[in-house]
Design a protein around this motif. Sequence first.
Motif, PDB file in Angstrom:
ATOM      1  N   GLU A  11      -3.402   6.111   8.573  1.00 21.86           N
ATOM      2  CA  GLU A  11      -4.766   5.696   8.227  1.00 21.86           C
ATOM      3  C   GLU A  11      -5.768   6.013   9.335  1.00 21.86           C
ATOM      4  O   GLU A  11      -6.862   6.511   9.067  1.00 21.86           O
ATOM      5  N   THR A  49     -21.100   5.907  -4.727  1.00 27.85           N
ATOM      6  CA  THR A  49     -20.593   6.355  -6.023  1.00 27.85           C
ATOM      7  C   THR A  49     -19.073   6.373  -6.025  1.00 27.85           C
ATOM      8  O   THR A  49     -18.427   5.879  -6.961  1.00 27.85           O
ATOM      9  N   ASP A  50     -18.481   6.916  -4.964  1.00 26.83           N
ATOM     10  CA  ASP A  50     -17.030   6.974  -4.862  1.00 26.83           C
ATOM     11  C   ASP A  50     -16.425   5.575  -4.772  1.00 26.83           C
ATOM     12  O   ASP A  50     -15.425   5.269  -5.424  1.00 26.83           O
ATOM     13  N   MET A  51     -17.043   4.714  -3.974  1.00 28.22           N
ATOM     14  CA  MET A  51     -16.522   3.352  -3.830  1.00 28.22           C
ATOM     15  C   MET A  51     -16.597   2.583  -5.140  1.00 28.22           C
ATOM     16  O   MET A  51     -15.677   1.834  -5.480  1.00 28.22           O
ATOM     17  N   GLU A  53     -16.403   3.860  -8.116  1.00 24.56           N
ATOM     18  CA  GLU A  53     -15.322   4.381  -8.955  1.00 24.56           C
ATOM     19  C   GLU A  53     -13.974   3.759  -8.594  1.00 24.56           C
ATOM     20  O   GLU A  53     -13.152   3.493  -9.467  1.00 24.56           O
ATOM     21  N   HIS A  54     -13.746   3.531  -7.298  1.00 25.48           N
ATOM     22  CA  HIS A  54     -12.464   2.980  -6.837  1.00 25.48           C
ATOM     23  C   HIS A  54     -12.383   1.461  -6.943  1.00 25.48           C
ATOM     24  O   HIS A  54     -11.332   0.922  -7.309  1.00 25.48           O
ATOM     25  N   TYR A  55     -13.460   0.747  -6.579  1.00 23.25           N
ATOM     26  CA  TYR A  55     -13.397  -0.705  -6.454  1.00 23.25           C
ATOM     27  C   TYR A  55     -14.181  -1.470  -7.517  1.00 23.25           C
ATOM     28  O   TYR A  55     -14.011  -2.674  -7.642  1.00 23.25           O
ATOM     29  N   SER A  59     -17.510  -5.486  -6.733  1.00 17.88           N
ATOM     30  CA  SER A  59     -16.960  -5.495  -5.374  1.00 17.88           C
ATOM     31  C   SER A  59     -17.877  -4.764  -4.399  1.00 17.88           C
ATOM     32  O   SER A  59     -18.117  -5.238  -3.286  1.00 17.88           O
TER      33      SER A  59
END
Length: 79
Positions: A11, A49-51, A53-55, A59
Amino acid sequence: MSDQDEAFLAEDEQKQLALKVILEAWEDALSQGVAAEIVASSAIFAALTDMIEHYGEESVAEMVAEWPDRIRNLSLIHI
């Protein structure tokens, strides 16, 4: 650990590489004449935008709701 798991970086290494790649793209955009504030707002848009889509929207909304105080206290970098 499978062969697929070994292909991924740790990570911390992923974070370092991601930041390096983003900063290189940022500098490239600046050198091509894109204004810094446009690069910044585009980066924020892409990240959010990506976050989302994921969360999910809720959130991410909760996370960014903390940003005003963190920005005012210069502690946003510790997200």
